[in-house]
Design an enzyme around this catalytic site. Structure first.
Site, mmCIF file in Angstrom:
data_model
loop_
_atom_site.group_PDB
_atom_site.id
_atom_site.type_symbol
_atom_site.label_atom_id
_atom_site.label_comp_id
_atom_site.label_asym_id
_atom_site.label_seq_id
_atom_site.Cartn_x
_atom_site.Cartn_y
_atom_site.Cartn_z
ATOM 1 N N ARG A 259 40.822 22.364 55.728
ATOM 2 C CA ARG A 259 42.536 21.868 55.928
ATOM 3 C C ARG A 259 41.985 20.547 57.237
ATOM 4 N NH1 ARG A 259 45.190 22.555 52.454
ATOM 5 N NH2 ARG A 259 46.843 23.545 52.233
ATOM 6 N N GLU A 288 46.852 14.196 59.035
ATOM 7 C CA GLU A 288 47.167 13.445 58.132
ATOM 8 C C GLU A 288 48.644 13.303 57.481
ATOM 9 O OE1 GLU A 288 45.097 16.749 55.370
ATOM 10 O OE2 GLU A 288 46.696 15.956 53.832
ATOM 11 N N HIS A 306 43.040 13.551 49.779
ATOM 12 C CA HIS A 306 43.197 14.787 50.434
ATOM 13 C C HIS A 306 43.566 15.471 48.420
ATOM 14 C CE1 HIS A 306 45.470 18.607 51.720
ATOM 15 N NE2 HIS A 306 44.766 18.725 51.317
HETATM 16 C C1 DGY Z 1 46.389 23.757 48.304
HETATM 17 O O1 DGY Z 1 46.822 23.637 48.159
HETATM 18 O O2 DGY Z 1 46.368 23.972 49.920
HETATM 19 C C2 DGY Z 1 45.018 22.469 48.820
HETATM 20 O O3 DGY Z 1 45.195 21.563 49.582
HETATM 21 C C3 DGY Z 1 46.679 21.130 48.265
HETATM 22 O O4 DGY Z 1 46.089 21.697 46.510
#
Ligand code: DGY
Length: 349
Positions: A259, A288, A306
């Protein structure tokens, strides 16, 4: 003994059998793979999908979910206490992601609303992409590709696009959960030394594979590649800031597929610009889809939109998992992937 077996029976029972929704009405906040949509359409009375090819504005999201029974949402949908109050009939929010930092889970639990996620199915795809970023930044793949396409390649040269060695180097993994572990296991193919740090004191599958658990400080100082695989929460927000970047080797590369807010992106831009570290590979960003000023101008960073879990197979499995979780809850059953299992325990009291 008798009490125990009664408890076992209760636990084996669907948790809210009496609360089965007869004609479920579901909202899906973004187009998802067809097999999952088909599954939902077979099981529910109404399944509406966001008709736009874009993220819904928060107000549009609230209006779309106001009278639903279940919502299949993505990490772009903020599910805070206000959202929960604006959608009192919703019994379940099934997040189409393993991470669920977009959801106020405590507020949902207080209201008896089930939150689910999609663990496991995206582990390999995400670890694979972290490796793609590691290779791309270490070996300057994107820069070299751009150079060639721009017509600058005039033949092989000894000093052209020199990158960093991968085989035999040291990989530092921050967060040895499912994805971090998968990242570390792949390192054996490149005879790398693996260091990791983890917030949980549980032993890791990496221990038996020659990896060494260390404190963050040692990991930052020793690693040639630092790869982030921790969840975002109040403890990990800006875990990597100016000081941490300064402790890394000037030849090191930072990889983030977890993240964005785990890294202080302004500090990272400075570190990349001033050669405090050599490079970065990023799939996620602090605000983002926006990026901090200057990031896109830097040559020593590879940036992706992402797409860690973005393979056809993985996204289909994630969608089927999220859809299965919604239908289970609306059928009065315990779903496979609850984030707040306390809701079921409350129902049993
Ligand atoms: C998640 O699953 O947390 C990712 O960031 C998206 O696949």
């Amino acid at each position: 003994m008798r009490t125990l077996s009664k408890l076992t029976q209760l636990l084996a029972m669907p948790y809210t059998n009496d609360k089965r929704i007869e004609m479920p009405n579901i909202f899906v906040t973004r187009e998802i793979p067809q097999p999952a949509l088909k599954f939902l359409q077979e099981k529910a009375d109404v399944v509406d999908v966001n008709p736009h090819d874009r993220i819904l504005e928060h107000q549009e999201f609230l209006e779309s979910i106001a009278r639903r029974d279940g919502v299949l949402c993505t990490l772009n949908n903020k599910v805070d206490a206000g959202t929960l109050d604006a959608a009192p009939s919703v019994k379940v929010f099934a997040n189409f992601a393993v991470g669920y930092n977009n959801i106020n889970v405590a507020a949902a639990t207080e209201r008896g609303i089930v939150i689910t996620n999609t663990p496991g199915v995206l582990t390999d795809a995400t670890a694979d992409l972290a490796w793609a970023l590691l290779f791309a930044t270490a070996r300057r793949v994107v820069e070299a590709d751009e150079f060639l396409r721009a017509g600058h390649f005039k033949g092989w040269a000894p000093m052209m696009y020199l990158g960093a060695d991968i085989t035999g180097s040291t990989l530092g993994i921050i967060g040895a959960g499912r994805i971090g572990t998968a990242m570390g296991l792949r390192a054996a193919a490149f005879r790398m030394n693996v260091l990791y740090c983890n917030s949980s004191s549980n032993s890791s599958e990496l221990d038996g594979r020659g990896a060494r658990r260390v404190e963050m400080d040692e990991l930052l100082r020793e690693s040639d590649f630092v790869s982030i695989h921790a969840p975002l929460n109040e403890k990990t927000r800006h875990l990597i800031g100016r000081d941490e970047l300064a402790r890394m080797k000037s030849t090191a590369h930072l990889i983030n597929t977890a993240r964005g807010p785990i890294v202080d992106e302004v500090a990272l831009v400075d570190a990349l610009r001033n050669s405090i570290i050599a490079g970065a590979g990023l799939d996620v960003f602090e605000d983002e889809p926006a990026m901090k000023p200057g990031l896109t101008e830097l040559k020593n960073v590879v940036i992706l939109p992402h797409i860690g879990s973005a393979t056809i197979g993985t996204r289909t499995k994630m969608a089927l998992m999220a859809a299965g979780n919604i239908i289970a809850v609306l059928n009065g059953e315990r779903p496979d992937n609850p984030v707040n299992p306390e809701v079921f325990d409350q129902a049993l009291r």
